[in-house]
Design a protein around this motif. Structure first.
Motif, PDB file in Angstrom:
ATOM      1  N   UNK A  41       5.930  -7.887   4.615  1.00  0.00           N
ATOM      2  CA  UNK A  41       5.546  -6.958   3.544  1.00  0.00           C
ATOM      3  C   UNK A  41       5.999  -5.538   3.892  1.00  0.00           C
ATOM      4  N   UNK A  42       5.883  -5.144   5.155  1.00  0.00           N
ATOM      5  CA  UNK A  42       6.361  -3.824   5.580  1.00  0.00           C
ATOM      6  C   UNK A  42       7.861  -3.681   5.286  1.00  0.00           C
ATOM      7  N   UNK A  43       8.655  -4.677   5.648  1.00  0.00           N
ATOM      8  CA  UNK A  43      10.094  -4.636   5.378  1.00  0.00           C
ATOM      9  C   UNK A  43      10.371  -4.628   3.876  1.00  0.00           C
ATOM     10  N   UNK A  44       9.620  -5.393   3.103  1.00  0.00           N
ATOM     11  CA  UNK A  44       9.792  -5.427   1.653  1.00  0.00           C
ATOM     12  C   UNK A  44       9.576  -4.030   1.067  1.00  0.00           C
ATOM     13  N   UNK A  45       8.542  -3.371   1.502  1.00  0.00           N
ATOM     14  CA  UNK A  45       8.244  -2.023   1.010  1.00  0.00           C
ATOM     15  C   UNK A  45       9.289  -1.017   1.477  1.00  0.00           C
ATOM     16  N   UNK A  46       9.650  -1.065   2.744  1.00  0.00           N
ATOM     17  CA  UNK A  46      10.557  -0.060   3.309  1.00  0.00           C
ATOM     18  C   UNK A  46      12.008  -0.247   2.885  1.00  0.00           C
ATOM     19  N   UNK A  47      12.486  -1.475   2.869  1.00  0.00           N
ATOM     20  CA  UNK A  47      13.887  -1.708   2.538  1.00  0.00           C
ATOM     21  C   UNK A  47      14.163  -1.694   1.039  1.00  0.00           C
ATOM     22  N   UNK A 139      11.216  -0.465  15.172  1.00  0.00           N
ATOM     23  CA  UNK A 139      12.480   0.259  14.999  1.00  0.00           C
ATOM     24  C   UNK A 139      12.589   0.823  13.587  1.00  0.00           C
ATOM     25  N   UNK A 140      12.227   0.034  12.590  1.00  0.00           N
ATOM     26  CA  UNK A 140      12.289   0.523  11.213  1.00  0.00           C
ATOM     27  C   UNK A 140      11.301   1.671  11.010  1.00  0.00           C
ATOM     28  N   UNK A 141      10.099   1.531  11.564  1.00  0.00           N
ATOM     29  CA  UNK A 141       9.075   2.578  11.464  1.00  0.00           C
ATOM     30  C   UNK A 141       9.605   3.895  12.042  1.00  0.00           C
ATOM     31  N   UNK A 142      10.112   3.827  13.270  1.00  0.00           N
ATOM     32  CA  UNK A 142      10.601   5.036  13.945  1.00  0.00           C
ATOM     33  C   UNK A 142      11.818   5.595  13.225  1.00  0.00           C
ATOM     34  N   UNK A 143      12.739   4.724  12.843  1.00  0.00           N
ATOM     35  CA  UNK A 143      13.952   5.181  12.162  1.00  0.00           C
ATOM     36  C   UNK A 143      13.617   5.928  10.870  1.00  0.00           C
ATOM     37  N   UNK A 144      12.666   5.437  10.111  1.00  0.00           N
ATOM     38  CA  UNK A 144      12.291   6.089   8.851  1.00  0.00           C
ATOM     39  C   UNK A 144      11.613   7.439   9.084  1.00  0.00           C
ATOM     40  N   UNK A 145      10.940   7.581  10.199  1.00  0.00           N
ATOM     41  CA  UNK A 145      10.219   8.824  10.473  1.00  0.00           C
ATOM     42  C   UNK A 145      11.044   9.827  11.274  1.00  0.00           C
TER      43      UNK A 145
END
Length: 188
Positions: A41-47, A139-145
């Motif tokens: 769900x996190x990837x669905x929201x972020x990507x 990695x996605x969390x850090x990359x987005x921030x």
């Protein structure tokens, strides 16, 4: 796709999206435990900017949503998800027939615009173990921030947040996430 909508989905529509994601993960051989659903769900929201309304924080195993945990609990209480013990591993969250009828079939029109993103996320994450999911989601969390920071700084931050993830492993996770982002943009 309904990207960029300000308002979160209605409860049953949101549950239908979660149910469809669980179903697509299971079809691809995923364990379908809570961690898999949290990260998917996190990837669905972020990507794909799917506005489910779940808020994520960075927690022990990476991005985590208390809202999603509550929704999964509600779905279990409503008979839409069944907890299937699977020793020596954690339990699976499997869809029930009522979930297929009352969520997926009844809300097929609400799910349809997200079919591509749901399939993409399931395809990319279904076969991963919890450790890989944790590393990629971090990695996605850090990359987005820290999107303006260098890869080295982002990798160092991942290692700071998750000391068991080496800087080299964090760099690879950032590269994997960058490739997923490119593929997600191409898929839209």
């Amino acid at each position: 796709m309904r990207q960029g909508i300000e308002e979160p989905m209605e409860e049953r529509e949101r549950q239908a999206i979660v149910a469809a994601l669980d179903d697509k993960l299971a079809q691809r051989g995923s364990w379908c435990g809570e961690t898999h659903l949290q990260k998917a769900v996190f990837f669905l929201q972020e990507l794909f900017d799917v506005q489910t309304g779940f808020r994520f924080i960075f927690y022990k195993y990476g991005p985590f949503s208390r809202d999603l945990r509550g929704e999964l609990s509600t779905m279990r209480g409503d008979g839409f998800l069944e907890v299937v013990p699977s020793p020596p591993y954690g339990p699976k969250l499997m869809l029930t027939q009522p979930a297929r009828e009352q969520l997926i079939e009844r809300h097929a029109n609400a799910i349809r615009p997200y079919d591509g993103p749901l399939g993409f996320v399931a395809e990319r994450l279904a076969s991963l173990g919890v450790g890989d999911l944790e590393r990629l989601a971090a990695a996605l969390w850090v990359h987005r921030r820290l999107s303006e920071a260098s890869e080295d700084k982002q990798a160092a931050r991942i290692n700071e947040l998750k000391p068991h993830v080496s800087v080299d492993s964090a760099r690879q996770a950032l590269r994997d996430v960058a490739e997923m982002e490119r593929a997600a943009r191409a898929a839209v």
